[in-house]
Write a protein that holds these residues in place. Structure first.
Motif, PDB file in Angstrom:
ATOM      1  N   SER A   1     -63.695 -66.087  20.592  1.00  0.00           N
ATOM      2  CA  SER A   1     -64.080 -67.418  21.078  1.00  0.00           C
ATOM      3  C   SER A   1     -64.343 -67.441  22.572  1.00  0.00           C
ATOM      4  O   SER A   1     -65.024 -68.339  23.075  1.00  0.00           O
ATOM      5  N   MET A   2     -63.843 -66.443  23.314  1.00  0.00           N
ATOM      6  CA  MET A   2     -64.090 -66.399  24.751  1.00  0.00           C
ATOM      7  C   MET A   2     -65.545 -66.056  25.064  1.00  0.00           C
ATOM      8  O   MET A   2     -65.973 -66.116  26.217  1.00  0.00           O
ATOM      9  N   ALA A   3     -66.339 -65.708  24.041  1.00  0.00           N
ATOM     10  CA  ALA A   3     -67.770 -65.492  24.236  1.00  0.00           C
ATOM     11  C   ALA A   3     -68.546 -66.800  24.289  1.00  0.00           C
ATOM     12  O   ALA A   3     -69.749 -66.803  24.564  1.00  0.00           O
ATOM     13  N   GLY A   4     -67.860 -67.911  24.032  1.00  0.00           N
ATOM     14  CA  GLY A   4     -68.509 -69.214  24.107  1.00  0.00           C
ATOM     15  C   GLY A   4     -68.965 -69.539  25.515  1.00  0.00           C
ATOM     16  O   GLY A   4     -68.360 -69.102  26.504  1.00  0.00           O
ATOM     17  N   SER A   5     -70.025 -70.321  25.627  1.00  0.00           N
ATOM     18  CA  SER A   5     -70.574 -70.651  26.945  1.00  0.00           C
ATOM     19  C   SER A   5     -69.610 -71.521  27.731  1.00  0.00           C
ATOM     20  O   SER A   5     -68.846 -72.302  27.168  1.00  0.00           O
TER      21      SER A   5
ATOM     22  N   LEU B   1     -58.455 -73.082  28.631  1.00  0.00           N
ATOM     23  CA  LEU B   1     -59.825 -73.295  29.088  1.00  0.00           C
ATOM     24  C   LEU B   1     -60.615 -74.073  28.045  1.00  0.00           C
ATOM     25  O   LEU B   1     -60.348 -73.985  26.853  1.00  0.00           O
ATOM     26  N   THR B   2     -61.621 -74.800  28.496  1.00  0.00           N
ATOM     27  CA  THR B   2     -62.478 -75.533  27.577  1.00  0.00           C
ATOM     28  C   THR B   2     -63.930 -75.297  27.931  1.00  0.00           C
ATOM     29  O   THR B   2     -64.271 -75.046  29.091  1.00  0.00           O
ATOM     30  N   SER B   3     -64.804 -75.388  26.915  1.00  0.00           N
ATOM     31  CA  SER B   3     -66.236 -75.206  27.144  1.00  0.00           C
ATOM     32  C   SER B   3     -66.937 -76.512  27.459  1.00  0.00           C
ATOM     33  O   SER B   3     -67.984 -76.530  28.089  1.00  0.00           O
TER      34      SER B   3
ATOM     35  N   ASN C   1     -57.453 -77.904  28.780  1.00  0.00           N
ATOM     36  CA  ASN C   1     -58.873 -78.241  28.920  1.00  0.00           C
ATOM     37  C   ASN C   1     -59.330 -78.108  30.370  1.00  0.00           C
ATOM     38  O   ASN C   1     -60.088 -78.935  30.885  1.00  0.00           O
ATOM     39  N   ALA C   2     -58.899 -77.050  31.024  1.00  0.00           N
ATOM     40  CA  ALA C   2     -59.191 -76.871  32.446  1.00  0.00           C
ATOM     41  C   ALA C   2     -60.653 -76.475  32.662  1.00  0.00           C
ATOM     42  O   ALA C   2     -61.237 -75.741  31.861  1.00  0.00           O
TER      43      ALA C   2
ATOM     44  N   THR D   1     -55.857 -68.802  28.035  1.00  0.00           N
ATOM     45  CA  THR D   1     -56.409 -68.778  26.690  1.00  0.00           C
ATOM     46  C   THR D   1     -57.364 -69.946  26.499  1.00  0.00           C
ATOM     47  O   THR D   1     -57.310 -70.945  27.230  1.00  0.00           O
ATOM     48  N   ASP D   2     -58.241 -69.823  25.488  1.00  0.00           N
ATOM     49  CA  ASP D   2     -59.109 -70.951  25.148  1.00  0.00           C
ATOM     50  C   ASP D   2     -58.826 -71.463  23.741  1.00  0.00           C
ATOM     51  O   ASP D   2     -59.570 -72.283  23.227  1.00  0.00           O
ATOM     52  N   GLY D   3     -57.759 -70.952  23.122  1.00  0.00           N
ATOM     53  CA  GLY D   3     -57.540 -71.329  21.736  1.00  0.00           C
ATOM     54  C   GLY D   3     -56.076 -71.410  21.350  1.00  0.00           C
ATOM     55  O   GLY D   3     -55.198 -71.616  22.175  1.00  0.00           O
ATOM     56  N   GLU D   4     -55.836 -71.209  20.075  1.00  0.00           N
ATOM     57  CA  GLU D   4     -54.509 -71.324  19.491  1.00  0.00           C
ATOM     58  C   GLU D   4     -54.092 -69.974  18.931  1.00  0.00           C
ATOM     59  O   GLU D   4     -54.922 -69.214  18.421  1.00  0.00           O
TER      60      GLU D   4
END
Length: 290
Positions: free
Chosen positions: A23-27, A200-202, A257-258, A167-170
């Motif tokens: 998921s860290m490949a998300g923009s 982190l959030t996209s 959601n930084a 992290t960007d997820g769970e």
């Protein structure tokens, strides 16, 4: 507590846990880059600044702290260039002279006459972006627990270790709160280990910045990360206030959601204690080091 002098005889430990899941490949918003790329940029910036802060303006680098980075996605492993499974923590002086490479980056700077010019700036790189696999956060925190336990046994008089999980997820391998509790129970004679969490959030979602309670958190994952996070010690409360954040005693080292700015500032706040004179030294510049 959290007041031990940091010097070469009593270094501090900074340990980063970096989510490298798919998921860290998300923009990253409208930046044209991915979350993994932005995170790698921020971490390399942090390491470069840390090297400068541990120098006296010449080629000498003083080992005021030691650094480790564990990536988690396809398993958990050390990803800091120069580290290995047998040696996961390295002193800042070794880090300084051993980047993976030095990139030449174009940056816009003032021309002194109200305009901007592009200049080529060398940027040391110790960590490259990667996005592959799941999010084994339990395994990552357990790996950090082992590193911190060993380090604390050898540094009884040092400032407690600082662990920052990004992290960007769970977590995909269970609830990491029990492992986080064990990690935070470790420490030195100066206090318990500090565990901070940065999510982190996209997209343009409402940010949660250094909350003191779990009231109003948006979802279960936010609640778990809040529960895992340590309260900010006084030096970091001061650093957060200096950067304009509204904090109070009990505020935790937790962002949800930084955005990119908050990510960079959070990493800065997390390292403001691991310098010989804390906030004063960072705001005054490396020339004040003793």
């Amino acid at each position: 507590m959290y007041s031990a002098e940091i010097n070469r005889a009593q270094p501090a430990l900074l340990l980063l846990l970096i989510d490298q899941s798919s998921s860290m490949a998300g923009s990253w918003s409208s930046s044209g880059t991915t979350k993994a790329q932005q995170l790698a940029l921020a971490v390399n910036r942090l390491l470069g600044n840390s090297v400068l802060l541990c120098s006296k303006g010449d080629d000498r680098i003083y080992d005021y702290f030691e650094v480790g980075i564990l990536g988690y996605g396809q398993g958990v492993k050390p990803i800091l260039h120069g580290a290995s499974a047998a040696r996961q923590i390295i002193p800042i002086s070794e880090l300084a002279v051993n980047p993976r490479r030095v990139d030449q980056v174009l940056r816009k700077v003032s021309d002194g006459a109200g305009g901007l010019i592009e200049v080529t700036t060398p940027i040391p790189v110790w960590v490259d972006p990667l996005a592959d696999g799941w999010t084994p956060m339990v395994e990552a925190v357990e790996a950090a627990e082992a590193v911190v336990s060993t380090w604390c046994s050898r540094h009884e008089r040092s400032f407690p270790p600082i662990v920052i999980n990004i992290t960007d997820g769970e977590s995909t391998d269970g609830d990491p709160r029990a492992a986080a509790t064990r990690l935070r129970a470790l420490g030195t004679g100066d206090g318990q280990a500090l565990l901070f969490n940065l999510h982190l959030t996209s997209g343009a979602r409402s940010q949660v910045l250094f909350p003191g309670t779990a009231d109003g958190l948006p979802d279960r994952n936010a609640g778990r990360l809040f529960d895992m996070s340590s309260p900010l010690p006084p030096s970091m409360l001061e650093a957060a206030t200096h950067l304009g954040y509204e904090v109070e005693p009990g505020s935790r080292g937790f962002l949800y959601n930084a955005d990119a700015v908050a990510m960079v500032e959070f990493l800065d706040i997390g390292t403001r204690a691991v310098t010989p004179t804390g906030l004063r030294e960072l705001t005054a510049g490396p020339g004040t080091m003793r």
